[in-house]
Design an enzyme around this catalytic site. Sequence first.
Site, PDB file in Angstrom:
ATOM      1  N   SER A   1       0.867  -1.184   0.000  1.00  0.00           N
ATOM      2  CA  SER A   1       0.000   0.000   0.000  1.00  0.00           C
ATOM      3  C   SER A   1       0.900   1.229   0.000  1.00  0.00           C
ATOM      4  CB  SER A   1      -0.920  -0.010   1.221  1.00  0.00           C
ATOM      5  OG  SER A   1      -0.181   0.034   2.415  1.00  0.00           O
TER       6      SER A   1
ATOM      7  N   HIS B   1      -3.274  -6.283   2.780  1.00  0.00           N
ATOM      8  CA  HIS B   1      -2.330  -7.257   3.319  1.00  0.00           C
ATOM      9  C   HIS B   1      -2.957  -8.617   3.579  1.00  0.00           C
ATOM     10  CE1 HIS B   1       0.438  -3.811   4.897  1.00  0.00           C
ATOM     11  NE2 HIS B   1       0.422  -3.906   3.595  1.00  0.00           N
TER      12      HIS B   1
ATOM     13  N   GLN C   1      -6.382  -1.948   7.348  1.00  0.00           N
ATOM     14  CA  GLN C   1      -5.190  -2.769   7.099  1.00  0.00           C
ATOM     15  C   GLN C   1      -4.537  -3.346   8.357  1.00  0.00           C
ATOM     16  OE1 GLN C   1      -2.268  -1.369   3.940  1.00  0.00           O
ATOM     17  NE2 GLN C   1      -1.006  -1.065   5.759  1.00  0.00           N
ATOM     18  N   GLU C   2      -4.432  -2.527   9.413  1.00  0.00           N
ATOM     19  CA  GLU C   2      -3.649  -2.970  10.572  1.00  0.00           C
ATOM     20  C   GLU C   2      -4.324  -2.644  11.899  1.00  0.00           C
ATOM     21  OE1 GLU C   2       0.317  -1.317  10.143  1.00  0.00           O
ATOM     22  OE2 GLU C   2       0.264  -1.693   7.989  1.00  0.00           O
TER      23      GLU C   2
ATOM     24  N   GLU D   1       1.829  -9.438   7.256  1.00  0.00           N
ATOM     25  CA  GLU D   1       2.652  -8.959   8.364  1.00  0.00           C
ATOM     26  C   GLU D   1       2.531  -9.845   9.601  1.00  0.00           C
ATOM     27  OE1 GLU D   1       1.935  -4.730   8.793  1.00  0.00           O
ATOM     28  OE2 GLU D   1       3.026  -4.342   6.927  1.00  0.00           O
TER      29      GLU D   1
ATOM     30  N   ASP E   1      -3.730   1.292  11.757  1.00  0.00           N
ATOM     31  CA  ASP E   1      -3.391   1.857  10.449  1.00  0.00           C
ATOM     32  C   ASP E   1      -4.418   1.349   9.439  1.00  0.00           C
ATOM     33  OD1 ASP E   1      -2.481   2.860   8.108  1.00  0.00           O
ATOM     34  OD2 ASP E   1      -0.640   1.677   8.032  1.00  0.00           O
TER      35      ASP E   1
ATOM     36  N   GLU F   1      -2.901   5.884  12.376  1.00  0.00           N
ATOM     37  CA  GLU F   1      -2.071   6.210  11.202  1.00  0.00           C
ATOM     38  C   GLU F   1      -2.957   6.245   9.956  1.00  0.00           C
ATOM     39  OE1 GLU F   1       1.242   3.483  10.731  1.00  0.00           O
ATOM     40  OE2 GLU F   1       1.144   3.663   8.552  1.00  0.00           O
TER      41      GLU F   1
ATOM     42  N   ASP G   1       1.558   8.533   7.046  1.00  0.00           N
ATOM     43  CA  ASP G   1       2.415   7.597   6.304  1.00  0.00           C
ATOM     44  C   ASP G   1       2.393   7.992   4.829  1.00  0.00           C
ATOM     45  OD1 ASP G   1       3.554   5.440   4.958  1.00  0.00           O
ATOM     46  OD2 ASP G   1       2.101   3.963   5.629  1.00  0.00           O
TER      47      ASP G   1
ATOM     48  N   LYS H   1       9.773   5.222   7.051  1.00  0.00           N
ATOM     49  CA  LYS H   1      10.114   4.011   6.301  1.00  0.00           C
ATOM     50  C   LYS H   1      11.305   4.337   5.407  1.00  0.00           C
ATOM     51  CE  LYS H   1       5.399   2.134   5.640  1.00  0.00           C
ATOM     52  NZ  LYS H   1       4.187   2.357   4.808  1.00  0.00           N
TER      53      LYS H   1
ATOM     54  N   HIS I   1       8.460  -1.060   9.396  1.00  0.00           N
ATOM     55  CA  HIS I   1       8.836  -2.036   8.361  1.00  0.00           C
ATOM     56  C   HIS I   1       7.981  -1.783   7.112  1.00  0.00           C
ATOM     57  CE1 HIS I   1       5.310  -4.882   9.581  1.00  0.00           C
ATOM     58  NE2 HIS I   1       4.977  -3.629   9.663  1.00  0.00           N
ATOM     59  N   ARG I   2       8.113  -2.657   6.100  1.00  0.00           N
ATOM     60  CA  ARG I   2       7.193  -2.705   4.959  1.00  0.00           C
ATOM     61  C   ARG I   2       6.482  -4.052   4.981  1.00  0.00           C
ATOM     62  NH1 ARG I   2       7.382   1.948   1.661  1.00  0.00           N
ATOM     63  NH2 ARG I   2       5.244   1.218   1.403  1.00  0.00           N
ATOM     64  N   SER I   3       5.410  -4.160   4.228  1.00  0.00           N
ATOM     65  CA  SER I   3       4.708  -5.452   4.202  1.00  0.00           C
ATOM     66  C   SER I   3       5.562  -6.518   3.525  1.00  0.00           C
ATOM     67  CB  SER I   3       3.348  -5.311   3.540  1.00  0.00           C
ATOM     68  OG  SER I   3       3.449  -4.657   2.299  1.00  0.00           O
TER      69      SER I   3
ATOM     70  N   LYS J   1       6.651  -0.283  14.504  1.00  0.00           N
ATOM     71  CA  LYS J   1       5.757  -1.354  14.047  1.00  0.00           C
ATOM     72  C   LYS J   1       6.567  -2.231  13.108  1.00  0.00           C
ATOM     73  CE  LYS J   1       3.268   0.754  10.160  1.00  0.00           C
ATOM     74  NZ  LYS J   1       1.964   0.822   9.497  1.00  0.00           N
TER      75      LYS J   1
HETATM   76  P1  PGA Z   1       3.103  -1.269   3.084  1.00  0.00           P
HETATM   77  O1  PGA Z   1       2.228  -1.191   4.397  1.00  0.00           O
HETATM   78  O2  PGA Z   1       4.476  -1.650   3.443  1.00  0.00           O
HETATM   79  O3  PGA Z   1       2.373  -2.299   2.267  1.00  0.00           O
HETATM   80  O4  PGA Z   1       3.037   0.104   2.464  1.00  0.00           O
HETATM   81  C1  PGA Z   1       2.658  -0.619   5.578  1.00  0.00           C
HETATM   82  C2  PGA Z   1       1.872   0.616   5.924  1.00  0.00           C
HETATM   83  O5  PGA Z   1       0.946   1.041   5.209  1.00  0.00           O
HETATM   84  O6  PGA Z   1       2.195   1.234   6.937  1.00  0.00           O
HETATM   85 ZN    ZN Z   2       0.644   2.865   6.783  1.00  0.00          ZN
END
Ligand code: PGA
Ligand code: ZN
Length: 424
Positions: free
Chosen positions: A40, A153, A161-162, A203, A240, A284, A311, A336, A364-366, A387
């Site tokens: 994402s 994810h 997403q999270e 993740e 998030d 987030e 983000d 990131k 991190h990244r996914s 995270k």
């Molecule tokens: P991504 O997701 O690494 O797929 O971008 C992480 C996030 O959105 O924080």
């Molecule tokens: Zn994010």
Amino acid sequence: KIKKIIGREILDSRGNPTVEAELEFEDGSRGRGISPSGASTGEKEAVELRDEDPKRYGGKGVEKAVAGINKEIANAIISLDFNDQKSLDNWLIELDSTENKSRLGANAILALSIAFSRTMSVSKNIPLYRQLVDREKYIMPVPCMNVINGGRHADNNVDFQEFMIAPHHAPSFKESIRMGEEVFHTLKTLLKSKGYYTGVGDEGGFAPNLKSNEEAMEIILEAIHKAGYAPGDDISICLDPATSEMWQDGKYIFYKSSQKSINTEEMIMMWDKWIKQYPIVLLEDGLGENDWHGWKEMTAALGKKVELVGDDIFCTNPKIIADGIKKGIGNSVLIKLNQIGTITETLEAVQLANDNNYNCFISHRSGETEDTTIADLVVATNAGHIKTGSGCRSERISKFNQLLRIEEELGTAGSFAGFKTFKR
Ligand code: PGA
Ligand code: ZN
């Protein structure tokens, strides 16, 4: 002085190609760096150079980026001498010569930037966190563990997403991780008992089909309770929802569940209600990256109640962050490395945030690997929270394990961040 430089195509946690760089200095020190990869992604992120050759890895190969390291960069670098991170990173940025690192690729540039940092730390015989930022006292972060995965994810019906748990009421990182893992395992049992699927997403969080996004919150709170902790006092929630992925024509669409769409005001009202109803300390990307006006309103409405992390809207880019600060967007910046592409610019982004009383949330990244640089980065920057996934999958756990080692090594030079780390 650099004696040897190697780029190679290796794999990330989704089985997609990514770039690894390896360096050797004349004193014999060696170090490696690997670039992660997002799903994402923000629109203004530095560009990952991919081959786009459909005959290899569905177009996702990185042989061009690797060739850039092994040919162009290797030829130019070998006659040069870099004494610090900044001079190497600035040289790479100039050599690339594009605004978004699209010529050599942010994946190639970041892998080298990390490899240089690691090799420097080996050469000086100091830990990586100290190579990144040398201080007397360091802060060990609260691990924000992404125990339910949705959005892009996971293949389930959860829009957001999270869903993260933040075990903040602990004397140390070690104890905090234990609390988080206990909740993670309790959550698995609980999901199973309710007849839900317990496979995990990208993740490492569970990815069940649920009745609603709210049900994810209810089940997590129940798991915290069942594991013997008090929601809010011991363990809080971070979210998030990655709403840039839901944004279309000025509306937010719940495309994975009800197909319902709501506007920015309704979205802000929903978050306000959630914050009142649940022990949420961090939100987030509560709004999308192109909803700047909405972000300003959301910050005015919720900025004192919860940490509002940007983000997609900031992309770890100091220029965009500076603009966001001026406009009153959020109160915290997601960090990131591969969104901007060098260690130096990442540290600049952190500095800029801190100078303006914004928090930094290291991420991190996914698509991840065994590279644990972000564990050292969160300690180096005293950012206080990270995270890096859930309670399983080694590309996530490797960061926790590195943090356990760092905490042990620091002894009294390190202290656990705790609840006060969250900005509200
Ligand atoms: P991504 O997701 O690494 O797929 O971008 C992480 C996030 O959105 O924080
Ligand atoms: Zn994010």
